[in-house]
Design an enzyme around this catalytic site. Structure first.
Site, PDB file in Angstrom:
ATOM      1  CB  CYS A  38     -11.185  -0.158  -0.053  1.00 16.34           C
ATOM      2  SG  CYS A  38     -11.013   1.531   0.568  1.00 16.34           S
ATOM      3  CB  THR A  39      -9.146  -4.816  -1.831  1.00 19.14           C
ATOM      4  OG1 THR A  39      -9.224  -3.888  -2.917  1.00 19.14           O
ATOM      5  CG2 THR A  39      -9.253  -6.245  -2.344  1.00 19.14           C
TER       6      THR A  39
END
Length: 147
Positions: A38-39
């Site tokens: 997600c980062t």
């Protein structure tokens, strides 16, 4: 037509689909702030934010994380795309980003990494499901440029 929504965003205001009338809009749904995939995805969309804007395309990130978690995520990674909080999962369900997942042989309900591109007329132009993060933001930008 894209399902309507109004959700709180990092920084304290709200965002709705109507805010983007006449513009293209990318919605990237991600499972959890501050996890590796997600980062990377959020950083990739941030890195390309100027190119999306130049193309007339807005970008929003959405997860079920709290606003506090979204703001921490934004600040920690210097993210430039607005992050929306859908703790009730209404938008996630409306866009098909909430469903059955499987990990290590166990099934559970959760956020399916999904990206939706909405055209300037408010219609869903393309949906990417079970997204692989590497190169994804570039692929979405390339497709948005064709609209």
């Amino acid at each position: 037509m894209a399902p309507s929504f109004i959700l709180p965003r990092d920084g304290g205001s709200s965002v709705s689909l109507q805010d983007f009338a006449g513009k293209k809009l990318v919605l990237f749904f991600y499972p959890r702030a501050n996890t590796p995939g997600c980062t990377k995805e959020a950083i990739d969309f941030t890195r390309l934010a100027g190119a999306f804007a130049k193309d007339g395309t807005a970008v929003l990130g959405i997860s079920a994380d709290s606003l506090k978690a979204q703001e921490s995520f934004r600040d920690k990674h210097k993210l430039a795309v607005p992050l929306l909080s859908d703790e009730r999962r209404e938008m996630l369900e409306a866009y098909g980003a909430w469903g059955e997942k499987s990990m290590y042989g166990k099934s559970f309900l959760g956020i399916i990494r999904t990206t939706v591109l909405i055209d300037a007329k408010g219609r869903i132009a393309k949906v990417w499901r079970n997204v692989r993060v590497d190169g994804h933001a570039e692929e979405v930008l390339a497709f948005a440029r064709t609209l």
